[in-house]
Design a protein around this motif. Sequence first.
Motif, PDB file in Angstrom:
ATOM      1  N   ASN A 166       1.079   2.896   2.904  1.00  0.00           N
ATOM      2  CA  ASN A 166       1.681   1.848   3.748  1.00  0.00           C
ATOM      3  C   ASN A 166       3.196   1.940   3.749  1.00  0.00           C
ATOM      4  O   ASN A 166       3.844   1.735   4.785  1.00  0.00           O
ATOM      5  CB  ASN A 166       1.244   0.466   3.264  1.00  0.00           C
ATOM      6  CG  ASN A 166      -0.119   0.067   3.791  1.00  0.00           C
ATOM      7  OD1 ASN A 166      -0.541   0.529   4.847  1.00  0.00           O
ATOM      8  ND2 ASN A 166      -0.817  -0.765   3.053  1.00  0.00           N
ATOM      9  N   LEU A 225       4.882   2.450   7.350  1.00  0.00           N
ATOM     10  CA  LEU A 225       5.604   1.312   7.918  1.00  0.00           C
ATOM     11  C   LEU A 225       7.115   1.499   7.923  1.00  0.00           C
ATOM     12  O   LEU A 225       7.795   0.981   8.808  1.00  0.00           O
ATOM     13  CB  LEU A 225       5.256   0.041   7.151  1.00  0.00           C
ATOM     14  CG  LEU A 225       3.814  -0.452   7.263  1.00  0.00           C
ATOM     15  CD1 LEU A 225       3.576  -1.615   6.308  1.00  0.00           C
ATOM     16  CD2 LEU A 225       3.496  -0.867   8.692  1.00  0.00           C
ATOM     17  N   GLN A 276      -6.930   1.407   8.131  1.00  0.00           N
ATOM     18  CA  GLN A 276      -7.773   0.478   7.391  1.00  0.00           C
ATOM     19  C   GLN A 276      -9.010   0.066   8.178  1.00  0.00           C
ATOM     20  O   GLN A 276     -10.023  -0.322   7.600  1.00  0.00           O
ATOM     21  CB  GLN A 276      -6.968  -0.760   6.986  1.00  0.00           C
ATOM     22  CG  GLN A 276      -5.849  -0.462   6.008  1.00  0.00           C
ATOM     23  CD  GLN A 276      -5.085  -1.694   5.574  1.00  0.00           C
ATOM     24  OE1 GLN A 276      -5.490  -2.824   5.863  1.00  0.00           O
ATOM     25  NE2 GLN A 276      -3.979  -1.504   4.887  1.00  0.00           N
ATOM     26  N   SER A 323      -7.647   8.170   5.911  1.00  0.00           N
ATOM     27  CA  SER A 323      -6.448   7.451   6.340  1.00  0.00           C
ATOM     28  C   SER A 323      -5.393   8.421   6.849  1.00  0.00           C
ATOM     29  O   SER A 323      -4.710   8.163   7.843  1.00  0.00           O
ATOM     30  CB  SER A 323      -5.882   6.641   5.170  1.00  0.00           C
ATOM     31  OG  SER A 323      -6.860   5.778   4.637  1.00  0.00           O
ATOM     32  N   SER A 365      -4.106   8.446  10.901  1.00  0.00           N
ATOM     33  CA  SER A 365      -2.767   7.862  11.036  1.00  0.00           C
ATOM     34  C   SER A 365      -1.898   8.591  12.042  1.00  0.00           C
ATOM     35  O   SER A 365      -0.855   8.069  12.462  1.00  0.00           O
ATOM     36  CB  SER A 365      -2.057   7.832   9.670  1.00  0.00           C
ATOM     37  OG  SER A 365      -2.681   6.924   8.795  1.00  0.00           O
ATOM     38  N   ASP A 412      -1.043   0.284  10.189  1.00  0.00           N
ATOM     39  CA  ASP A 412      -2.081   0.309   9.154  1.00  0.00           C
ATOM     40  C   ASP A 412      -3.464   0.451   9.794  1.00  0.00           C
ATOM     41  O   ASP A 412      -4.474   0.003   9.244  1.00  0.00           O
ATOM     42  CB  ASP A 412      -2.023  -0.952   8.294  1.00  0.00           C
ATOM     43  CG  ASP A 412      -2.217  -2.225   9.114  1.00  0.00           C
ATOM     44  OD1 ASP A 412      -2.223  -2.138  10.359  1.00  0.00           O
ATOM     45  OD2 ASP A 412      -2.360  -3.305   8.503  1.00  0.00           O
TER      46      ASP A 412
END
Length: 246
Positions: free
Chosen positions: A62, A66, A208, A146, A150, A205
């Motif tokens: 994260n 982010l 998730q 993930s 992403s 995110d």
Amino acid sequence: MLRDIVSNTHNEIDKLIAKRSVKFFFVLASVMPILIGFAAGRIQSNDMITLPSLSVSFFIMNSFLLVVLPLFIFMSSSELFAGEWEKGSLFQVRPISRMEIYLSKVAAITILTYMQLVVVWASALITSRALEKAIVWNEAGSTFISLLVSIVPLAAIVSLAAFMSQWFKNGPASLASSIFLYGLMAALPFAFPNLMHYFPTAYMDWYQQWLGNVNVLWLVQSLTYLFSFSSLFLTAGYYMFKTKEL
């Protein structure tokens, strides 16, 4: 055309890698998971709090998705577009179309961004192995999923960064404006919750949604939004790039 794009993408990657700032981001991707992992291990050894390794891995993921990677994207885009426009080196002498130049720059930024994410994942996996004396493969698989998905929200940020860079003929101004816009998109939903899903920052995110109970309808809707967002700003950015004059 494809051969020219691939060749020029290599050139753009080489230009970025030669910069100290880019090297710093890769060092950060290698070292930060280790520092966070050992800090979490120290906290656990002191019985202060229990931190599952999966939570630590997602915290690292994260942090990069982010904050760190968007910053890298905006910096790289400002260097390759606004910075080179300012220097007068944006358009090459050799026969290559502006579309090929534009796509190769976008591809170079995307590839280096994803490479950093791979480095983060590998570093976090090695750290987990060192701390726990074993690799928990289901946790490694979750973080790997993930990693794979992403790229979709990151591609949206790359297309936005490329578009923003077309408005400036100065690298620092482009970087500052892009960071301000990103911060604004991240902050506005706190004041106006209904705006949340209109900004790509709400999907950083997104991975998730692929873990646990998968909501297929939500995945399709968010994928449609991210693809449309990327296509729109990629096209708009190219149009502006095509009409530029030195």
